[in-house]
Design a protein around this motif. Structure first.
Motif, PDB file in Angstrom:
ATOM      1  N   UNK A 186      40.415  28.305  51.878  1.00  0.00           N
ATOM      2  CA  UNK A 186      41.730  28.694  51.382  1.00  0.00           C
ATOM      3  C   UNK A 186      41.773  28.598  49.857  1.00  0.00           C
ATOM      4  N   UNK A 187      41.103  27.600  49.294  1.00  0.00           N
ATOM      5  CA  UNK A 187      41.096  27.470  47.836  1.00  0.00           C
ATOM      6  C   UNK A 187      40.278  28.563  47.164  1.00  0.00           C
ATOM      7  N   UNK A 188      39.193  28.903  47.826  1.00  0.00           N
ATOM      8  CA  UNK A 188      38.351  29.988  47.303  1.00  0.00           C
ATOM      9  C   UNK A 188      39.135  31.291  47.286  1.00  0.00           C
ATOM     10  N   UNK A 189      39.856  31.505  48.416  1.00  0.00           N
ATOM     11  CA  UNK A 189      40.650  32.715  48.552  1.00  0.00           C
ATOM     12  C   UNK A 189      41.711  32.785  47.458  1.00  0.00           C
ATOM     13  N   UNK A 190      42.330  31.637  47.221  1.00  0.00           N
ATOM     14  CA  UNK A 190      43.382  31.583  46.200  1.00  0.00           C
ATOM     15  C   UNK A 190      42.821  31.956  44.829  1.00  0.00           C
ATOM     16  N   UNK A 191      41.652  31.371  44.507  1.00  0.00           N
ATOM     17  CA  UNK A 191      41.028  31.668  43.214  1.00  0.00           C
ATOM     18  C   UNK A 191      40.628  33.132  43.120  1.00  0.00           C
ATOM     19  N   UNK A 192      40.290  33.720  44.241  1.00  0.00           N
ATOM     20  CA  UNK A 192      39.845  35.116  44.283  1.00  0.00           C
ATOM     21  C   UNK A 192      40.996  36.077  44.104  1.00  0.00           C
ATOM     22  N   UNK A 193      42.087  35.790  44.862  1.00  0.00           N
ATOM     23  CA  UNK A 193      43.232  36.701  44.848  1.00  0.00           C
ATOM     24  C   UNK A 193      43.971  36.623  43.522  1.00  0.00           C
ATOM     25  N   UNK A 194      44.084  35.407  42.990  1.00  0.00           N
ATOM     26  CA  UNK A 194      44.790  35.224  41.724  1.00  0.00           C
ATOM     27  C   UNK A 194      43.833  34.633  40.690  1.00  0.00           C
ATOM     28  N   UNK A 195      42.927  35.456  40.159  1.00  0.00           N
ATOM     29  CA  UNK A 195      41.906  34.915  39.263  1.00  0.00           C
ATOM     30  C   UNK A 195      42.517  34.362  37.969  1.00  0.00           C
ATOM     31  N   UNK A 196      42.069  33.170  37.598  1.00  0.00           N
ATOM     32  CA  UNK A 196      42.592  32.549  36.380  1.00  0.00           C
ATOM     33  C   UNK A 196      41.980  33.183  35.134  1.00  0.00           C
ATOM     34  N   UNK A 197      40.810  33.821  35.313  1.00  0.00           N
ATOM     35  CA  UNK A 197      40.185  34.462  34.148  1.00  0.00           C
ATOM     36  C   UNK A 197      40.400  35.977  34.198  1.00  0.00           C
ATOM     37  N   UNK A 198      41.657  36.346  34.437  1.00  0.00           N
ATOM     38  CA  UNK A 198      41.985  37.771  34.546  1.00  0.00           C
ATOM     39  C   UNK A 198      41.790  38.462  33.197  1.00  0.00           C
ATOM     40  N   UNK A 199      41.710  39.808  33.245  1.00  0.00           N
ATOM     41  CA  UNK A 199      41.364  40.587  32.056  1.00  0.00           C
ATOM     42  C   UNK A 199      42.327  40.357  30.891  1.00  0.00           C
ATOM     43  N   UNK A 200      43.635  40.412  31.136  1.00  0.00           N
ATOM     44  CA  UNK A 200      44.537  40.155  30.016  1.00  0.00           C
ATOM     45  C   UNK A 200      45.222  38.799  30.162  1.00  0.00           C
ATOM     46  N   UNK A 201      45.603  38.233  29.049  1.00  0.00           N
ATOM     47  CA  UNK A 201      46.142  36.882  29.012  1.00  0.00           C
ATOM     48  C   UNK A 201      47.406  36.730  29.833  1.00  0.00           C
ATOM     49  N   UNK A 202      48.261  37.733  29.773  1.00  0.00           N
ATOM     50  CA  UNK A 202      49.539  37.633  30.468  1.00  0.00           C
ATOM     51  C   UNK A 202      49.335  37.423  31.963  1.00  0.00           C
ATOM     52  N   UNK A 203      48.447  38.225  32.550  1.00  0.00           N
ATOM     53  CA  UNK A 203      48.268  38.088  34.000  1.00  0.00           C
ATOM     54  C   UNK A 203      47.518  36.805  34.328  1.00  0.00           C
ATOM     55  N   UNK A 204      46.651  36.341  33.413  1.00  0.00           N
ATOM     56  CA  UNK A 204      45.951  35.075  33.649  1.00  0.00           C
ATOM     57  C   UNK A 204      46.942  33.929  33.707  1.00  0.00           C
ATOM     58  N   UNK A 205      47.874  33.934  32.781  1.00  0.00           N
ATOM     59  CA  UNK A 205      48.890  32.880  32.770  1.00  0.00           C
ATOM     60  C   UNK A 205      49.735  32.940  34.042  1.00  0.00           C
ATOM     61  N   UNK A 206      50.112  34.162  34.421  1.00  0.00           N
ATOM     62  CA  UNK A 206      50.931  34.330  35.615  1.00  0.00           C
ATOM     63  C   UNK A 206      50.160  33.831  36.846  1.00  0.00           C
ATOM     64  N   UNK A 207      48.881  34.209  36.912  1.00  0.00           N
ATOM     65  CA  UNK A 207      48.072  33.790  38.056  1.00  0.00           C
ATOM     66  C   UNK A 207      47.959  32.271  38.140  1.00  0.00           C
ATOM     67  N   UNK A 208      47.761  31.662  36.980  1.00  0.00           N
ATOM     68  CA  UNK A 208      47.643  30.197  36.971  1.00  0.00           C
ATOM     69  C   UNK A 208      48.918  29.554  37.491  1.00  0.00           C
ATOM     70  N   UNK A 209      50.043  30.117  37.080  1.00  0.00           N
ATOM     71  CA  UNK A 209      51.327  29.588  37.512  1.00  0.00           C
ATOM     72  C   UNK A 209      51.462  29.707  39.028  1.00  0.00           C
ATOM     73  N   UNK A 210      51.115  30.918  39.511  1.00  0.00           N
ATOM     74  CA  UNK A 210      51.224  31.150  40.956  1.00  0.00           C
ATOM     75  C   UNK A 210      50.295  30.207  41.724  1.00  0.00           C
ATOM     76  N   UNK A 211      49.083  30.050  41.190  1.00  0.00           N
ATOM     77  CA  UNK A 211      48.118  29.133  41.823  1.00  0.00           C
ATOM     78  C   UNK A 211      48.710  27.739  41.957  1.00  0.00           C
ATOM     79  N   UNK A 212      49.304  27.275  40.854  1.00  0.00           N
ATOM     80  CA  UNK A 212      49.864  25.925  40.853  1.00  0.00           C
ATOM     81  C   UNK A 212      51.004  25.805  41.853  1.00  0.00           C
ATOM     82  N   UNK A 213      51.668  26.926  42.114  1.00  0.00           N
ATOM     83  CA  UNK A 213      52.751  26.879  43.088  1.00  0.00           C
ATOM     84  C   UNK A 213      52.224  26.847  44.521  1.00  0.00           C
ATOM     85  N   UNK A 214      51.172  27.615  44.756  1.00  0.00           N
ATOM     86  CA  UNK A 214      50.698  27.780  46.137  1.00  0.00           C
ATOM     87  C   UNK A 214      49.778  26.642  46.572  1.00  0.00           C
ATOM     88  N   UNK A 215      48.921  26.177  45.639  1.00  0.00           N
ATOM     89  CA  UNK A 215      47.875  25.226  46.038  1.00  0.00           C
ATOM     90  C   UNK A 215      48.394  23.953  46.739  1.00  0.00           C
TER      91      UNK A 215
END
Lengths: 385, 337
Positions: B26-55
């Protein structure tokens, strides 16, 4: 000055008082252990505290009949040994008699006159000589009442009996089958949950913790009927028996979780904050932090919980008799012991040996891992201090 | 039997492997679906936030599921069942409770449970405290405490066998092999059938639980006693307080919090006491208690789930004040964090 004088007697009284308490506390268990190792006839005849002394026992034996008589010096003679009878218990004859009221009438080795000129001699080793001026006519010989003293006898026969023919051996395996998975499964589940509740940001955290603390004291009795219904329904739905090992593993996991989460959470919450923060700065996510840092550091608490859960599950009777069958393949030790108490209520050689088999595993675990056990107890209950 | 061992072994591997698999997966999936090292900074920040909410919910998920199925749902269901008939289908209102309070056995159980509640926690705490104080002053105190602690590892059924042997009764004139009757006859008394002795038999059953739980009380209270500052005790000694005065005026008040914890823990245990009564008397000779009565009604004559549930609710209500107190205590600690 006064203090110095009064010190010695009070020190002595202190040691003495503790000694008395300890004797009181260990005596019942000692009685069980000693009794389980005694010969079963001796166990039934005398208290376990007399186990080291030889016991006097009133016994009765029957002499041989006319078929075995011989002639000697013009008399008819029957010779034999009282201890060769089918249910005689060997020992040393101290006295004998021919009336049931008085088995101690004559000392061993003496000769007594009986009716019709007959004489009877019984020796300490159990041999007897019966003589008569006329031929013996009865097919069965007369009875001799005697007191034999038996040397103390210790044996593991009782254990052999209960392990191999009373089903204790099989139940031992069943208990292990229940206990090991039911101890291991909750650990990981609880550890993750405890970490989340201790260090992760999430809504309703306080509420979830409050619910878990509340569930700590929910009586098991509340769960039994609904779960029994649920299991029966699930069993019928899937066409499998409702009483399975899988069912009891999950039940014990569910029942053990509140304590596990509570214990582990308070331990994990006590770990230094810097440790977790510096890992976060290094870019580790919570899963990594948990795996690399938390899990190894939490080992003592995990061990405490494992011991608790192991003892709890091994010693449990209620959950086992509700969620497992009473067949040979599912009856656990506590259930078997309970059944034996009903069916073999008076056979103390079976009950004591069986009970000792059931308590030896928890006692071993307890003594070898006492430190973790005590630590868990303290963490679990010394709250608000 | 070998099949069973194999089955157990495979389940351990499957179960533990499943747990690991779930958490890793489940953690691998989370990192995959919402990558923290996304191409642009805005989506990376958003993904990190979402990760912190879901994990956190991934971590908590299995525990919450099991707690719900095995504890929360049953509590609600039991409340519901207690207002329903034998099989749980027809609504009967309060009649299970009305039945309970007019039933002689139920009232006997309530009375007995109250006696257990009065005697066992008090006795365990009292003896535990004394043992803790005494063993704290001698060099072999640790050994002494372990020996008194030892019954805690023994199952209630095993303890019942041990004590049934202590209480064993033989007819008058026969040699007693139960130590209690042997002592009584040694001093010229008449042997007694302890476990059917009216009224007092309850106390002979309580002794078993006291024997088991005193070690628990002694260890916890011992730890608390060692936490009392040395200065406090020294000051009291200098002021001329005797050992008894120190005990009552200083030690006991200092560890009052722990005494309450020990007391309530044992109280909860007493309310659930089942195995001892089942194995010693099965509720005969007026020794019935609620937990055993409830078990009886679960299975007696095919089982009456309504009445069984009503009895369970009564036990639950008795535990409720302790539960609320515990929760408030835990919340207060949370606030302090």
């Amino acid at each position: 000055m006064f203090k110095k004088i009064s010190l010695e007697p009070s020190r002595f009284a202190l040691h003495f008082a503790v000694l008395v308490i300890i004797i009181l506390w260990t005596l019942p268990t000692a009685g069980l252990l000693i009794s389980s190792l005694r010969d079963k006839n001796q166990l039934a005849a005398s208290g376990w505290w007399t186990a080291l002394t030889s016991a006097d026992r009133n016994q009765v034996g029957r002499m041989k009949g006319k078929a075995d008589q011989g002639e000697k010096d013009g008399k008819f003679v029957i010779e034999g040994n009282l201890f060769e009878g089918a249910d005689a218990v060997s020992g040393k004859v101290s006295a004998f008699g021919t009336k049931v009221q008085n088995p101690g009438a004559n000392p061993a080795g003496s000769t007594v006159e009986l009716e019709g000129g007959q004489t009877l001699t019984v020796n300490a080793d159990g041999t007897y000589v019966l003589t008569s001026p006329t031929a013996f006519e009865n097919d069965r010989g007369g009875r001799v009442f005697y007191i034999s003293s038996q040397p103390p006898r210790f044996t593991v026969e009782n254990y052999e009996t209960v392990l191999f023919s009373q089903g204790i051996g099989r139940s031992f395996v069943n208990s292990l089958t229940v206990t090991i998975p039911a101890t291991i499964i909750p650990i990981l589940i609880a550890a993750f949950a405890a970490y989340a509740l201790a260090w992760m940001k999430l809504p309703f955290r306080g509420l979830i913790i409050a619910i878990i603390v509340g569930l700590l004291v929910v009586p098991l009795q509340m769960s039994l009927i609904p779960l029994l219904k649920l299991y029966n329904a699930a069993g019928t739905f899937m066409g499998v028996p409702s009483k399975t090992y899988l069912g009891i593993w999950l039940a014990h996991t569910g029942f053990g979780l509140p304590f596990a989460i509570y214990l582990l959470r308070s331990y994990i919450a006590g770990l230094p904050k810097d440790l977790i923060e510096s890992a976060q700065i290094d870019g580790a996510n919570d899963f990594k932090i948990f795996r690399r840092i938390i899990l190894p550091l939490t080992f003592p608490a995990l061990a405490s919980f494992a011991i608790f859960q192991f003892l709890w599950v091994w010693n449990d009777l209620l959950v086992a008799i509700v969620f497992l069958g009473s067949g040979d393949d599912q009856l656990v030790l506590t259930g078997r012991l309970n059944a034996l108490l009903g069916s073999r209520g008076g056979n103390w050689e079976i009950l004591t040996a069986s009970a000792f088999v059931t308590i030896i595993v928890p006692l071993t675990v307890f003594f070898s891992l006492q430190r973790y056990f005590v630590r868990g107890l303290l963490a679990g209950s010394v709250k608000g201090g | 039997m070998t099949a069973q061992i194999l089955y157990a072994f495979i389940t351990i591997i499957v179960g533990v492997g499943g747990c690991f698999g779930y958490f890793y997966g489940s953690n691998w999936l989370l990192d995959r679906v919402l990558p923290a090292d996304a191409s642009n900074d805005a989506s990376a920040v958003r993904n990190l936030k979402l990760q912190a909410m879901i994990r956190p919910w991934l971590f908590l998920g299995p525990a919450l599921l099991l707690l719900t199925v095995y504890l929360i749902y049953p509590v609600i269901e039991t409340i519901w069942l207690s207002f329903h008939g034998k099989a749980g289908e027809d609504f009967v209102g309060l009649s299970n409770y009305v039945w309970a309070f007019s039933d002689a056995q139920f009232r006997q159980s309530i009375f007995n449970n109250l006696m257990w509640l009065l005697v066992v926690p008090a006795a365990c705490t009292f003896f535990g405290l004394i043992i803790a104080v005494l063993t704290d002053r001698i060099w072999w105190g640790n050994l002494a405490r372990s020996l008194i602690f030892l019954p805690l590892a023994i199952s209630f059924v095993g303890a019942s066998v041990i004590w049934k042997f202590v209480y064993d009764y033989r007819g008058e004139g026969q040699e007693q092999i139960g130590i209690l009757n042997a002592i009584i006859t040694y001093f010229g008394g008449d042997p007694q059938v302890w476990i059917s002795l009216p009224f007092w038999n309850n106390f002979f059953l309580m002794v078993i639980l006291i024997w088991i739980q005193t070690g628990f009380a002694a260890v916890i209270l011992g730890a608390a006693l060692r936490g009392i500052p040395e200065d406090t005790l020294e000051a009291a000694t200098i002021d001329g307080a005797g050992p008894f005065k120190i005990f009552y005026r200083i030690m006991v008040p200092q560890i009052m919090g722990t005494i309450i914890v020990v007391w309530t823990t044992i109280t909860v245990l007493v309310l659930k006491v089942f195995d001892i009564v089942l194995t010693m008397t099965n509720g005969q000779w007026n020794t019935q208690v609620l937990a055993n009565l409830m078990f009886d009604w679960m299975f007696r004559g095919g089982g009456d789930f309504g009445r069984g549930a009503a009895i369970a609710i009564v036990i639950m209500i008795a535990v409720l004040p302790i539960m609320i107190w515990n929760i408030r205590q835990a919340n207060a600690e949370q606030g302090g964090h």
